[in-house]
Design an enzyme around this catalytic site. Sequence first.
Site, PDB file in Angstrom:
ATOM      1  N   GLU A 118      -1.910   3.756  -3.416  1.00  0.00           N
ATOM      2  CA  GLU A 118      -2.112   2.762  -4.470  1.00  0.00           C
ATOM      3  C   GLU A 118      -1.137   1.596  -4.354  1.00  0.00           C
ATOM      4  O   GLU A 118      -1.440   0.493  -4.799  1.00  0.00           O
ATOM      5  CB  GLU A 118      -1.976   3.416  -5.844  1.00  0.00           C
ATOM      6  CG  GLU A 118      -3.148   4.285  -6.250  1.00  0.00           C
ATOM      7  CD  GLU A 118      -4.425   3.469  -6.420  1.00  0.00           C
ATOM      8  OE1 GLU A 118      -4.376   2.407  -7.072  1.00  0.00           O
ATOM      9  OE2 GLU A 118      -5.472   3.879  -5.880  1.00  0.00           O
ATOM     10  N   GLU A 144       1.990  -3.614  -4.267  1.00  0.00           N
ATOM     11  CA  GLU A 144       2.531  -3.673  -5.628  1.00  0.00           C
ATOM     12  C   GLU A 144       3.291  -2.379  -5.922  1.00  0.00           C
ATOM     13  O   GLU A 144       2.686  -1.312  -6.062  1.00  0.00           O
ATOM     14  CB  GLU A 144       1.393  -3.885  -6.628  1.00  0.00           C
ATOM     15  CG  GLU A 144       0.612  -5.180  -6.373  1.00  0.00           C
ATOM     16  CD  GLU A 144      -0.663  -5.264  -7.188  1.00  0.00           C
ATOM     17  OE1 GLU A 144      -0.583  -5.331  -8.427  1.00  0.00           O
ATOM     18  OE2 GLU A 144      -1.755  -5.232  -6.566  1.00  0.00           O
ATOM     19  N   GLU A 178     -13.984  -5.814  -5.614  1.00  0.00           N
ATOM     20  CA  GLU A 178     -12.817  -5.174  -4.983  1.00  0.00           C
ATOM     21  C   GLU A 178     -13.272  -4.327  -3.811  1.00  0.00           C
ATOM     22  O   GLU A 178     -14.247  -3.581  -3.924  1.00  0.00           O
ATOM     23  CB  GLU A 178     -12.078  -4.227  -5.951  1.00  0.00           C
ATOM     24  CG  GLU A 178     -11.189  -4.860  -6.977  1.00  0.00           C
ATOM     25  CD  GLU A 178     -10.447  -3.801  -7.785  1.00  0.00           C
ATOM     26  OE1 GLU A 178     -10.299  -2.646  -7.304  1.00  0.00           O
ATOM     27  OE2 GLU A 178     -10.011  -4.115  -8.910  1.00  0.00           O
ATOM     28  N   LYS A 219       2.611   0.228  -9.164  1.00  0.00           N
ATOM     29  CA  LYS A 219       1.335   0.867  -9.440  1.00  0.00           C
ATOM     30  C   LYS A 219       1.501   2.382  -9.443  1.00  0.00           C
ATOM     31  O   LYS A 219       2.136   2.949  -8.543  1.00  0.00           O
ATOM     32  CB  LYS A 219       0.292   0.454  -8.401  1.00  0.00           C
ATOM     33  CG  LYS A 219      -0.084  -1.019  -8.457  1.00  0.00           C
ATOM     34  CD  LYS A 219      -1.392  -1.281  -7.772  1.00  0.00           C
ATOM     35  CE  LYS A 219      -2.542  -0.746  -8.609  1.00  0.00           C
ATOM     36  NZ  LYS A 219      -3.861  -1.094  -8.033  1.00  0.00           N
TER      37      LYS A 219
END
Length: 403
Positions: free
Chosen positions: A338, A329, A275, A332
Amino acid sequence: MAFAALLSRSSRLVICALLCISLFSEVGLVRRAAALGINYGQVGNNLPPPPQVVQLLSSLRISKVRIYDVNPQVLSAFANTGIELIVTVPDDLVPGMAASASQALQWVTAGVRPYFPATRVTGIAVGNEVFTGDDAQLKASLVPAMRNLHAALAQLGMDAYVRVSTANSLAVLATSYPPSQGVFTQDAAPYMAQLLRFLSDTSAPFWINAYPYFAYKDDPTKVSLDYALSNPYRVGAVDPYTHLQYTSMLYAQVDAVTFAAARLGYGNVPVHVSETGWPSKGDANEAGATVENARQYNRNLLMRQISGEGTPLRPKLRLEVYLFALFNEDMKPGPTSERNYGLYQPDMSMVYNVGLNQLSTTSAASLSLATSPATKTDVRKDFAGLCLVTSLAMLLITQALLL
């Protein structure tokens, strides 16, 4: 008028020559190009269905994807696409797999085997950032669970195709700078020795989640933005012990992990980035979380892949990187950043243009991330081809000048 015609003809020849050189250079780059692998998270209530996601990935010629579960709909959608997939065992299943080989076998048999090999599962990530958590039982269970999973794969004849590893936080390092002084924390070191032994025995990579963004956000007055963004041609750090020059904090972090592993006797284990990314939006106290910085960071990583660049410590081994993430997203938890790491919005519109769409239309050549560099033969062929094209171009230019 005759002079004008000759001049026009000369100009066309010169332009043709220059295009020959330019075209060869571009094709050479694309042929060796490699797209970043992508993390496909699904913590959102408005994401497109998996078949549409696979269509998007295929259109971009993305050929390496990591997911965070074994969702049957996702696994089915990737069937017969040729896209390599890393799947994940959630933390809560790890202790049971460590205690029972049959549980590990059952998980592989039910969650992976029915889709394989049509769906090209090439890796299993066991847990996520376990060694920097607070669960002592989970830490102790991780490597035994990995062993049982590998044994299950072997029993099913899949161990030659699927590697078992775990994604680690960069916080497993007590020291990451200078890279040559990389060392694991005292708490993590005993587990790291077991993990690295397993990875070495099974030819699996060490996965690290590394985010230079965090270093910049925490101290933007002292951390160079160019260095954090991996901007090329600007030396951000020089290791005083190895004298290696670093233009990318991410690549320095990877080398620090490699040195730490070598200190435990496992310098042969490859380090891959499971990541990394940069948010395009953040809260008021999240310095650097902007669209331009996110675009620049991810674009720089893509260009380093195109050039086949490795880290300063391992320059001939192209670094394998999985970018976080494919989508923003919305579910999250945590700060605004985030929910804003995605290259795309849930409606599949681009948050910003990192360049993958242009690359996808330049050549039919695969843009998958390779872990090995171009061979010497490839380099010689490229050089010979460039010499041939350059000679032809110079001949055309000479003819043009003689007209």
